[in-house]
Design a protein around this motif. Structure first.
Motif, PDB file in Angstrom:
ATOM      1  N   MET A  54     -31.634   8.701  -2.196  1.00 33.70           N
ATOM      2  CA  MET A  54     -31.376   6.898  -2.127  1.00 33.70           C
ATOM      3  C   MET A  54     -30.320   6.712  -0.681  1.00 33.70           C
ATOM      4  O   MET A  54     -29.715   7.485  -0.090  1.00 33.70           O
ATOM      5  N   PHE A  55     -31.073   6.118   0.076  1.00 30.06           N
ATOM      6  CA  PHE A  55     -30.715   5.821   1.273  1.00 30.06           C
ATOM      7  C   PHE A  55     -29.837   4.127   0.801  1.00 30.06           C
ATOM      8  O   PHE A  55     -30.758   3.484   0.374  1.00 30.06           O
ATOM      9  N   VAL A  56     -28.585   4.092   1.338  1.00 29.80           N
ATOM     10  CA  VAL A  56     -27.873   2.839   1.847  1.00 29.80           C
ATOM     11  C   VAL A  56     -27.495   2.479   3.129  1.00 29.80           C
ATOM     12  O   VAL A  56     -27.127   3.037   4.082  1.00 29.80           O
ATOM     13  N   GLY A  57     -27.806   1.381   4.000  1.00 27.37           N
ATOM     14  CA  GLY A  57     -28.097   0.771   5.061  1.00 27.37           C
ATOM     15  C   GLY A  57     -26.662  -0.105   4.321  1.00 27.37           C
ATOM     16  O   GLY A  57     -25.548  -0.216   3.954  1.00 27.37           O
ATOM     17  N   GLU A  58     -26.223  -1.416   5.571  1.00 25.57           N
ATOM     18  CA  GLU A  58     -25.245  -2.012   5.774  1.00 25.57           C
ATOM     19  C   GLU A  58     -25.781  -3.149   4.766  1.00 25.57           C
ATOM     20  O   GLU A  58     -25.049  -3.894   4.069  1.00 25.57           O
ATOM     21  N   GLY A  59     -27.029  -4.166   6.136  1.00 24.33           N
ATOM     22  CA  GLY A  59     -27.619  -5.386   5.107  1.00 24.33           C
ATOM     23  C   GLY A  59     -28.062  -6.155   5.553  1.00 24.33           C
ATOM     24  O   GLY A  59     -28.864  -5.027   6.118  1.00 24.33           O
ATOM     25  N   PRO A  60     -29.299  -6.865   5.039  1.00 22.96           N
ATOM     26  CA  PRO A  60     -30.455  -7.472   5.189  1.00 22.96           C
ATOM     27  C   PRO A  60     -30.302  -8.087   6.797  1.00 22.96           C
ATOM     28  O   PRO A  60     -28.951  -8.783   7.303  1.00 22.96           O
ATOM     29  N   GLY A  61     -31.004  -7.934   7.436  1.00 22.96           N
ATOM     30  CA  GLY A  61     -31.214  -8.713   8.808  1.00 22.96           C
ATOM     31  C   GLY A  61     -31.988 -10.075   8.653  1.00 22.96           C
ATOM     32  O   GLY A  61     -32.234  -9.986   7.046  1.00 22.96           O
ATOM     33  N   ARG A  62     -32.386 -10.311   9.535  1.00 29.90           N
ATOM     34  CA  ARG A  62     -33.702 -11.779   9.529  1.00 29.90           C
ATOM     35  C   ARG A  62     -35.035 -10.832   8.774  1.00 29.90           C
ATOM     36  O   ARG A  62     -35.149 -12.518   7.847  1.00 29.90           O
ATOM     37  N   ASP A  63     -35.455 -10.062   9.779  1.00 28.62           N
ATOM     38  CA  ASP A  63     -36.728 -10.471   8.743  1.00 28.62           C
ATOM     39  C   ASP A  63     -36.578  -9.755   7.169  1.00 28.62           C
ATOM     40  O   ASP A  63     -37.680 -10.493   6.286  1.00 28.62           O
ATOM     41  N   GLU A  64     -35.484  -8.764   7.081  1.00 25.21           N
ATOM     42  CA  GLU A  64     -35.507  -8.646   5.238  1.00 25.21           C
ATOM     43  C   GLU A  64     -34.876 -10.022   4.471  1.00 25.21           C
ATOM     44  O   GLU A  64     -35.068 -10.301   3.283  1.00 25.21           O
ATOM     45  N   ASP A  65     -33.765 -10.889   5.284  1.00 23.36           N
ATOM     46  CA  ASP A  65     -33.635 -12.209   4.285  1.00 23.36           C
ATOM     47  C   ASP A  65     -35.012 -13.084   4.515  1.00 23.36           C
ATOM     48  O   ASP A  65     -35.046 -13.682   3.362  1.00 23.36           O
ATOM     49  N   LEU A  66     -36.111 -12.337   5.681  1.00 23.86           N
ATOM     50  CA  LEU A  66     -37.439 -13.358   5.345  1.00 23.86           C
ATOM     51  C   LEU A  66     -38.306 -13.263   4.667  1.00 23.86           C
ATOM     52  O   LEU A  66     -38.925 -14.209   3.274  1.00 23.86           O
ATOM     53  N   GLN A  67     -37.941 -11.609   4.156  1.00 24.40           N
ATOM     54  CA  GLN A  67     -39.197 -11.011   3.267  1.00 24.40           C
ATOM     55  C   GLN A  67     -38.217 -10.709   2.336  1.00 24.40           C
ATOM     56  O   GLN A  67     -39.160 -11.040   0.967  1.00 24.40           O
ATOM     57  N   GLY A  68     -36.735 -10.836   2.069  1.00 23.90           N
ATOM     58  CA  GLY A  68     -36.201  -9.985   0.511  1.00 23.90           C
ATOM     59  C   GLY A  68     -36.439  -8.729   0.054  1.00 23.90           C
ATOM     60  O   GLY A  68     -36.456  -8.518  -1.000  1.00 23.90           O
ATOM     61  N   ARG A  69     -37.483  -7.906   1.443  1.00 22.52           N
ATOM     62  CA  ARG A  69     -37.037  -6.513   0.913  1.00 22.52           C
ATOM     63  C   ARG A  69     -36.110  -6.407   1.938  1.00 22.52           C
ATOM     64  O   ARG A  69     -36.211  -6.615   2.886  1.00 22.52           O
ATOM     65  N   PRO A  70     -35.520  -4.769   2.080  1.00 22.57           N
ATOM     66  CA  PRO A  70     -34.758  -3.691   2.852  1.00 22.57           C
ATOM     67  C   PRO A  70     -35.677  -3.417   3.929  1.00 22.57           C
ATOM     68  O   PRO A  70     -36.610  -2.951   3.424  1.00 22.57           O
ATOM     69  N   PHE A  71     -34.744  -3.902   4.972  1.00 25.80           N
ATOM     70  CA  PHE A  71     -35.389  -2.105   6.037  1.00 25.80           C
ATOM     71  C   PHE A  71     -37.064  -3.089   5.895  1.00 25.80           C
ATOM     72  O   PHE A  71     -38.087  -1.712   6.418  1.00 25.80           O
ATOM     73  N   VAL A  72     -37.949  -3.920   6.426  1.00 27.22           N
ATOM     74  CA  VAL A  72     -38.864  -4.500   6.599  1.00 27.22           C
ATOM     75  C   VAL A  72     -38.730  -4.728   8.644  1.00 27.22           C
ATOM     76  O   VAL A  72     -40.367  -4.655   8.781  1.00 27.22           O
ATOM     77  N   GLY A  73     -37.572  -4.667   9.352  1.00 30.11           N
ATOM     78  CA  GLY A  73     -37.786  -5.305  10.935  1.00 30.11           C
ATOM     79  C   GLY A  73     -38.309  -3.839  11.270  1.00 30.11           C
ATOM     80  O   GLY A  73     -38.749  -3.099  10.849  1.00 30.11           O
ATOM     81  N   LYS A  74     -37.485  -3.817  12.945  1.00 25.99           N
ATOM     82  CA  LYS A  74     -37.910  -2.963  13.956  1.00 25.99           C
ATOM     83  C   LYS A  74     -37.104  -1.279  13.035  1.00 25.99           C
ATOM     84  O   LYS A  74     -37.332  -0.573  12.958  1.00 25.99           O
ATOM     85  N   ALA A  75     -36.009  -1.356  12.398  1.00 26.45           N
ATOM     86  CA  ALA A  75     -35.154  -0.510  12.201  1.00 26.45           C
ATOM     87  C   ALA A  75     -35.946   0.075  10.927  1.00 26.45           C
ATOM     88  O   ALA A  75     -36.466   1.164  10.647  1.00 26.45           O
ATOM     89  N   GLY A  76     -36.218  -0.858  10.538  1.00 30.29           N
ATOM     90  CA  GLY A  76     -36.872  -0.062   8.893  1.00 30.29           C
ATOM     91  C   GLY A  76     -38.676   0.255   9.692  1.00 30.29           C
ATOM     92  O   GLY A  76     -38.565   1.378   8.668  1.00 30.29           O
ATOM     93  N   GLU A  77     -39.453   0.095  10.579  1.00 30.34           N
ATOM     94  CA  GLU A  77     -40.112   1.278  10.204  1.00 30.34           C
ATOM     95  C   GLU A  77     -39.336   2.422  11.050  1.00 30.34           C
ATOM     96  O   GLU A  77     -40.007   3.478  11.200  1.00 30.34           O
TER      97      GLU A  77
END
Ligand code: URA
Length: 208
Positions: A54-77
């Motif tokens: 299990m990975f635990v990050g800090e909190g949603p950024g802009r892309d995550e807030d838009l999509q409702g999914r964790p780590f989907v922006g640049k950091a997610g890539e």
């Protein structure tokens, strides 16, 4: 789901959730901290509900807030690539965050915000029962594990967290957003070694 007068799920609703789906339903309307009213989408977390890692990050950024999914922006890539480097896919692990709503301007969540959300993460961890947790960056290490030392010093050193009577080994590593900013061979190698150590622990526990 039962909530208190300001819209927070009751402790019983959280403790009583017997699946991740039930837990998500119980908490997705949460207004327990100032981040709730500002979110576009609640970012519960996703992945294999039986994940060993299990990975635990800090909190949603802009892309995550838009999509409702964790780590989907640049950091997610980059996180996806990091997971691929140890022979796994995103669907094989579980990915969550300390806070489930986006902090304004992507600032670090305050200790109060983290605390308001921590019971949800604990219940998530109890339901998933991961063999190993990898914390991404200083915030999850501090808020979930209680270790406040600098991440550069402690990354790669096993820690532990007790959640619901179970002790879980924790491997602290850098946050992928930090890796993107410090894209050096040393930093990339460090993360790879940390994830390799986490994967080896999971594999060893599987055999034993
Ligand atoms: N950074 C995080 O810490 N979590 C996310 O979900 C996305 C970016």
């Amino acid at each position: 789901p039962p909530t208190d007068p300001i819209g927070c799920p009751t402790a019983q609703a959280v403790a009583g959730a017997t699946s991740l789906q039930e837990l998500q339903l119980a908490i997705q309307g949460c207004l327990a901290c100032p981040l709730g009213p500002g979110r576009l989408k609640f970012v519960f977390g996703e992945g294999d509900p039986l994940a060993r890692l299990m990975f635990v990050g800090e909190g949603p950024g802009r892309d995550e807030d838009l999509q409702g999914r964790p780590f989907v922006g640049k950091a997610g890539e980059l996180l996806d690539k990091m997971i691929g480097a140890i022979g796994l896919k995103r669907e094989d692990v579980y990915i969550g965050n300390i806070v489930k709503c986006r902090p304004p301007d992507n600032r670090t969540p305050t200790p109060e915000e983290a605390r308001a959300c921590l019971g949800y993460l604990h219940r998530q961890i109890e339901l998933i029962r991961p063999t190993v947790i990898v914390t991404l960056g200083a915030t999850p290490l501090r808020e979930l594990v209680g270790v406040s030392e600098g991440i550069t010093r402690v990354r790669g050193q096993w820690k532990r967290v007790v959640v619901g009577n179970r002790e879980i080994p924790v491997m602290p590593t850098f946050h992928p957003a930090y890796v993107l900013r410090q894209y050096t061979q040393d930093v990339r190698r460090a993360v790879w070694e940390d994830l390799k150590a986490a994967k080896e622990w999971v594999d060893k526990a599987q055999e034993g």
